[in-house]
Write a protein that holds these residues in place. Structure first.
Motif, PDB file in Angstrom:
ATOM      1  N   ASP A   1       3.778  10.001  -7.638  1.00  0.00           N
ATOM      2  CA  ASP A   1       4.840  10.277  -8.604  1.00  0.00           C
ATOM      3  C   ASP A   1       5.336   8.951  -9.164  1.00  0.00           C
ATOM      4  OD1 ASP A   1       7.031  11.050 -10.107  1.00  0.00           O
ATOM      5  OD2 ASP A   1       8.178  11.832  -8.414  1.00  0.00           O
ATOM      6  N   SER A   2       4.869   8.607 -10.351  1.00  0.00           N
ATOM      7  CA  SER A   2       5.236   7.306 -10.916  1.00  0.00           C
ATOM      8  C   SER A   2       6.698   7.247 -11.342  1.00  0.00           C
ATOM      9  CB  SER A   2       4.333   6.952 -12.101  1.00  0.00           C
ATOM     10  OG  SER A   2       4.502   7.877 -13.147  1.00  0.00           O
ATOM     11  N   ARG A   3       7.388   8.390 -11.293  1.00  0.00           N
ATOM     12  CA  ARG A   3       8.805   8.413 -11.660  1.00  0.00           C
ATOM     13  C   ARG A   3       9.731   8.341 -10.442  1.00  0.00           C
ATOM     14  NH1 ARG A   3       9.920  12.982 -16.018  1.00  0.00           N
ATOM     15  NH2 ARG A   3      11.866  12.706 -14.931  1.00  0.00           N
ATOM     16  N   VAL A   4       9.167   8.144  -9.267  1.00  0.00           N
ATOM     17  CA  VAL A   4       9.975   8.091  -8.055  1.00  0.00           C
ATOM     18  C   VAL A   4      10.973   6.933  -8.169  1.00  0.00           C
ATOM     19  CG1 VAL A   4       8.339   6.668  -6.759  1.00  0.00           C
ATOM     20  CG2 VAL A   4       9.884   8.177  -5.526  1.00  0.00           C
ATOM     21  N   SER A   5      12.177   7.175  -7.708  1.00  0.00           N
ATOM     22  CA  SER A   5      13.237   6.163  -7.835  1.00  0.00           C
ATOM     23  C   SER A   5      13.037   5.026  -6.834  1.00  0.00           C
ATOM     24  CB  SER A   5      14.599   6.811  -7.592  1.00  0.00           C
ATOM     25  OG  SER A   5      14.729   7.176  -6.230  1.00  0.00           O
ATOM     26  N   ALA A   6      13.615   3.891  -7.168  1.00  0.00           N
ATOM     27  CA  ALA A   6      13.567   2.741  -6.262  1.00  0.00           C
ATOM     28  C   ALA A   6      14.265   3.071  -4.948  1.00  0.00           C
ATOM     29  CB  ALA A   6      14.195   1.521  -6.919  1.00  0.00           C
ATOM     30  N   ALA A   7      15.312   3.875  -5.006  1.00  0.00           N
ATOM     31  CA  ALA A   7      16.019   4.265  -3.779  1.00  0.00           C
ATOM     32  C   ALA A   7      15.107   5.093  -2.878  1.00  0.00           C
ATOM     33  CB  ALA A   7      17.280   5.047  -4.129  1.00  0.00           C
ATOM     34  N   SER A   8      14.348   6.012  -3.478  1.00  0.00           N
ATOM     35  CA  SER A   8      13.411   6.821  -2.683  1.00  0.00           C
ATOM     36  C   SER A   8      12.294   5.959  -2.114  1.00  0.00           C
ATOM     37  CB  SER A   8      12.807   7.942  -3.534  1.00  0.00           C
ATOM     38  OG  SER A   8      13.801   8.857  -3.916  1.00  0.00           O
ATOM     39  N   LEU A   9      11.806   5.024  -2.922  1.00  0.00           N
ATOM     40  CA  LEU A   9      10.764   4.115  -2.437  1.00  0.00           C
ATOM     41  C   LEU A   9      11.290   3.270  -1.274  1.00  0.00           C
ATOM     42  CD1 LEU A   9       9.198   2.889  -5.793  1.00  0.00           C
ATOM     43  CD2 LEU A   9       8.085   4.302  -4.058  1.00  0.00           C
ATOM     44  N   ALA A  10      12.542   2.852  -1.380  1.00  0.00           N
ATOM     45  CA  ALA A  10      13.148   2.046  -0.316  1.00  0.00           C
ATOM     46  C   ALA A  10      13.164   2.816   1.010  1.00  0.00           C
ATOM     47  CB  ALA A  10      14.565   1.634  -0.714  1.00  0.00           C
ATOM     48  N   LYS A  11      13.458   4.107   0.937  1.00  0.00           N
ATOM     49  CA  LYS A  11      13.440   4.933   2.156  1.00  0.00           C
ATOM     50  C   LYS A  11      12.030   5.053   2.718  1.00  0.00           C
ATOM     51  CE  LYS A  11      17.442   7.754   1.034  1.00  0.00           C
ATOM     52  NZ  LYS A  11      17.925   9.069   0.619  1.00  0.00           N
TER      53      LYS A  11
ATOM     54  N   LYS B   1       0.825  -1.211   0.000  1.00  0.00           N
ATOM     55  CA  LYS B   1       0.000   0.000   0.000  1.00  0.00           C
ATOM     56  C   LYS B   1       0.860   1.262   0.000  1.00  0.00           C
ATOM     57  CE  LYS B   1      -3.887  -2.187   2.362  1.00  0.00           C
ATOM     58  NZ  LYS B   1      -4.679  -2.198   3.609  1.00  0.00           N
ATOM     59  N   LEU B   2       1.920   1.249   0.806  1.00  0.00           N
ATOM     60  CA  LEU B   2       2.829   2.407   0.833  1.00  0.00           C
ATOM     61  C   LEU B   2       3.492   2.622  -0.526  1.00  0.00           C
ATOM     62  CD1 LEU B   2       4.564   1.997   4.315  1.00  0.00           C
ATOM     63  CD2 LEU B   2       3.166   3.936   3.579  1.00  0.00           C
ATOM     64  N   LEU B   3       3.919   1.533  -1.149  1.00  0.00           N
ATOM     65  CA  LEU B   3       4.542   1.628  -2.470  1.00  0.00           C
ATOM     66  C   LEU B   3       3.557   2.186  -3.501  1.00  0.00           C
ATOM     67  CD1 LEU B   3       6.532  -1.719  -2.708  1.00  0.00           C
ATOM     68  CD2 LEU B   3       7.481   0.585  -2.704  1.00  0.00           C
ATOM     69  N   LEU B   4       2.356   1.650  -3.511  1.00  0.00           N
ATOM     70  CA  LEU B   4       1.360   2.095  -4.486  1.00  0.00           C
ATOM     71  C   LEU B   4       0.962   3.554  -4.265  1.00  0.00           C
ATOM     72  CD1 LEU B   4      -0.845  -1.108  -4.670  1.00  0.00           C
ATOM     73  CD2 LEU B   4       0.794  -0.284  -6.374  1.00  0.00           C
ATOM     74  N   LYS B   5       0.857   3.947  -3.014  1.00  0.00           N
ATOM     75  CA  LYS B   5       0.519   5.341  -2.712  1.00  0.00           C
ATOM     76  C   LYS B   5       1.621   6.267  -3.216  1.00  0.00           C
ATOM     77  CE  LYS B   5      -1.716   8.256   0.505  1.00  0.00           C
ATOM     78  NZ  LYS B   5      -2.290   9.105  -0.492  1.00  0.00           N
ATOM     79  N   ALA B   6       2.869   5.916  -2.941  1.00  0.00           N
ATOM     80  CA  ALA B   6       3.996   6.737  -3.388  1.00  0.00           C
ATOM     81  C   ALA B   6       4.052   6.801  -4.914  1.00  0.00           C
ATOM     82  CB  ALA B   6       5.309   6.189  -2.828  1.00  0.00           C
ATOM     83  N   LEU B   7       3.826   5.670  -5.576  1.00  0.00           N
ATOM     84  CA  LEU B   7       3.840   5.640  -7.038  1.00  0.00           C
ATOM     85  C   LEU B   7       2.673   6.418  -7.641  1.00  0.00           C
ATOM     86  CD1 LEU B   7       4.893   1.950  -7.608  1.00  0.00           C
ATOM     87  CD2 LEU B   7       6.189   3.985  -8.300  1.00  0.00           C
ATOM     88  N   SER B   8       1.534   6.425  -6.949  1.00  0.00           N
ATOM     89  CA  SER B   8       0.384   7.171  -7.466  1.00  0.00           C
ATOM     90  C   SER B   8       0.622   8.674  -7.388  1.00  0.00           C
ATOM     91  CB  SER B   8      -0.895   6.804  -6.713  1.00  0.00           C
ATOM     92  OG  SER B   8      -0.894   7.344  -5.410  1.00  0.00           O
TER      93      SER B   8
END
Length: 160
Positions: free
Chosen positions: A20-30, A11-18
């Motif tokens: 900004d779908s260009r967010v980096s994997a490193a930012s998502l990891a944080k 859910k956190l990943l999908l919310k972050a991607l929704s």
């Protein structure tokens, strides 16, 4: 179709991607407190399960001159065959102005949402439908104002 169970990390990943779908994997990891590789693996799984269908660009239709919105209810002839119905659906799918199409309950067969530059484009959609010979009728409602449109990921609740 089997429903995929989303855990809180999904859910956190999908919310972050929704957002900004260009967010980096490193930012998502944080954001989710995982390694970049673990996030990449999880995203691969979400794609494989069909949860993530695509990474898209959201365009403001008004800013590019697509200012007319309409909803068209479509009724087919009672004797319409499956093949003829499929032809109508393909016509709608191929039309650039038609953004969504739903099979609905009640008297109508389909409800479509159209976003177009002018009324003539809406008229063209209706005339194309009538030219199929299997559309019994259409009812068009013009949207006077878009009060809001929600992002599809907005229904994902994250418990933080």
């Amino acid at each position: 179709m089997t429903t995929y169970h989303l855990d809180e990390t999904d859910k956190l990943l999908l919310k972050a991607l929704s957002e900004d779908s260009r967010v980096s994997a490193a930012s998502l990891a944080k954001i989710v407190g995982m390694t970049r590789q673990a996030v990449a693996d999880r995203m691969d799984r979400l794609r494989a399960e069909g949860v993530i269908q695509a990474y898209t660009l959201s365009i403001n239709p008004d800013r590019i001159g697509m200012t007319v919105r309409a909803f068209i209810a479509i009724t087919l002839m009672p004797a319409c065959s499956d093949a003829e119905e499929a032809r109508v659906i393909q016509l709608l799918k191929d039309n650039a102005w038609v953004r969504e199409c739903y099979r609905v309950t009640g008297e109508d067969y389909f409800q479509v949402r159209v976003v177009a530059p002018n009324i003539d484009a809406i008229r063209s959609v209706v005339l194309d439908l009538r030219a199929t010979g299997v559309v019994q009728g259409t009812r068009t409602m013009l949207a006077l104002q878009t009060l809001f449109e929600k992002d599809p990921a907005g229904f994902i609740e994250v418990n933080t």
